[in-house]
Scaffold this active site. Structure first.
Site, short mmCIF file in Angstrom:
data_model
loop_
_atom_site.label_atom_id
_atom_site.label_comp_id
_atom_site.label_asym_id
_atom_site.label_seq_id
_atom_site.Cartn_x
_atom_site.Cartn_y
_atom_site.Cartn_z
N ASN A 139 11.23 4.72 -4.10
CA ASN A 139 11.52 4.02 -2.76
C ASN A 139 13.10 3.52 -3.18
OD1 ASN A 139 9.72 5.29 -1.48
ND2 ASN A 139 8.67 2.67 -2.01
N GLN B 235 11.81 0.19 0.49
CA GLN B 235 11.01 -0.58 -0.97
C GLN B 235 10.99 -2.24 -0.80
OE1 GLN B 235 14.44 -0.38 -3.30
NE2 GLN B 235 13.39 -1.95 -5.64
N SER B 236 10.55 -3.19 -0.78
CA SER B 236 9.85 -4.26 -0.97
C SER B 236 9.91 -4.74 -2.64
CB SER B 236 8.46 -4.26 -0.32
OG SER B 236 6.99 -4.10 -1.41
N VAL B 237 9.53 -4.41 -3.36
CA VAL B 237 9.79 -4.97 -4.53
C VAL B 237 11.29 -4.89 -5.00
CG1 VAL B 237 8.97 -5.78 -6.55
CG2 VAL B 237 7.70 -5.49 -4.56
N HIS C 232 6.21 4.90 -8.54
CA HIS C 232 5.38 4.87 -8.08
C HIS C 232 4.28 6.31 -8.49
CE1 HIS C 232 4.99 2.43 -4.60
NE2 HIS C 232 6.33 2.27 -4.69
N SER D 77 3.86 -12.90 -17.39
CA SER D 77 3.46 -14.58 -16.58
C SER D 77 2.54 -14.48 -15.16
CB SER D 77 4.86 -15.35 -16.53
OG SER D 77 5.28 -14.63 -15.79
N HIS E 264 11.15 0.78 -9.60
CA HIS E 264 9.45 1.40 -10.06
C HIS E 264 9.74 1.74 -9.77
CE1 HIS E 264 9.84 -1.52 -5.98
NE2 HIS E 264 8.52 -0.69 -5.94
N ASP F 96 -1.71 -0.98 -9.36
CA ASP F 96 -0.24 -1.20 -7.86
C ASP F 96 -2.16 -2.09 -7.21
OD1 ASP F 96 2.15 -0.65 -6.15
OD2 ASP F 96 -0.14 -1.53 -4.63
P1 5GP Z 1 7.64 -0.72 -2.63
O1 5GP Z 1 7.04 -0.96 -1.23
O2 5GP Z 1 8.14 -1.58 -2.60
O3 5GP Z 1 8.63 0.95 -3.33
O4 5GP Z 1 6.50 -1.13 -4.32
C1 5GP Z 1 6.08 -2.08 -3.86
C2 5GP Z 1 4.41 -1.98 -4.67
O5 5GP Z 1 4.28 -2.72 -5.56
C3 5GP Z 1 3.94 -2.00 -3.69
O6 5GP Z 1 3.05 -1.12 -3.82
C4 5GP Z 1 2.80 -2.76 -3.31
O7 5GP Z 1 1.65 -3.12 -3.24
C5 5GP Z 1 2.79 -3.32 -4.90
N1 5GP Z 1 2.68 -4.99 -5.50
C6 5GP Z 1 3.35 -6.00 -4.93
N2 5GP Z 1 3.34 -7.21 -5.65
C7 5GP Z 1 2.51 -6.75 -6.49
C8 5GP Z 1 1.77 -7.53 -7.30
O8 5GP Z 1 2.25 -9.09 -7.35
N3 5GP Z 1 1.07 -6.93 -8.80
C9 5GP Z 1 0.89 -5.44 -8.61
N4 5GP Z 1 -0.21 -4.89 -9.49
N5 5GP Z 1 1.38 -4.67 -7.51
C10 5GP Z 1 2.25 -5.10 -6.51
#
Ligand code: 5GP
Ligand code: ZN
Length: 111
Positions: free
Chosen positions: A84, A91-93, A99, A12, A97, A29
């Site tokens: 993360n 961690q932002s999401v 990387h 979606s 996940h 990413d």
């Molecule tokens: P974190 O900071 O949580 O370890 O990594 C989250 C990653 O998700 C970041 O590198 C960010 O660029 C990527 N990201 C966030 N939103 C989206 C999205 O809607 N699509 C894709 N492809 N990557 C995303």
């Protein structure tokens, strides 16, 4: 639940998928931090590694093997695989996940 990565996993929310099977999805990413920067996720919503449990053992192993497969497919000799866990770790999401990054020199310890 409003989760971007669940949206990517169910199609979606658009992404550049590079791999999918019944349990695992990988995509590019949106804001790459290396020439190759892929994200590997379980379809199942697990907020972070610390929320996984024994039942997820097979799934977690599968993610590592998908990372290996993608490294072969993208012809990556050296790569970094990182998760993360929690805001303080970057961690932002809030959907587990990993990387998979390659194509530049990486510092150690990670910044
Ligand atoms: P974190 O900071 O949580 O370890 O990594 C989250 C990653 O998700 C970041 O590198 C960010 O660029 C990527 N990201 C966030 N939103 C989206 C999205 O809607 N699509 C894709 N492809 N990557 C995303
Ligand atoms: Zn999710």
């Amino acid at each position: 639940m409003n989760c971007i990565f669940c949206g990517i996993a169910d199609g979606s929310i658009k992404s550049q998928l590079v791999y999918e099977d019944e349990d695992v999805v990988a995509f590019k990413d949106l804001n790459p931090q290396a020439p190759t920067h892929l994200l590997i996720i379980p379809r199942k919503h697990i907020a972070r590694l610390s929320e996984a449990d024994e039942k997820d053992a097979l799934l977690l192993g599968k993610i590592l093997l998908v990372a290996k497969k993608l490294a072969q497919q993208f012809d990556l000799k050296d790569f970094r695989l990182v998760t993360n866990n929690g805001k303080g770790a970057g961690q932002s999401v809030d959907h587990l996940h990993f990387h998979l990054m390659a194509g530049r020199r990486f510092l150690w310890p990670a910044g």
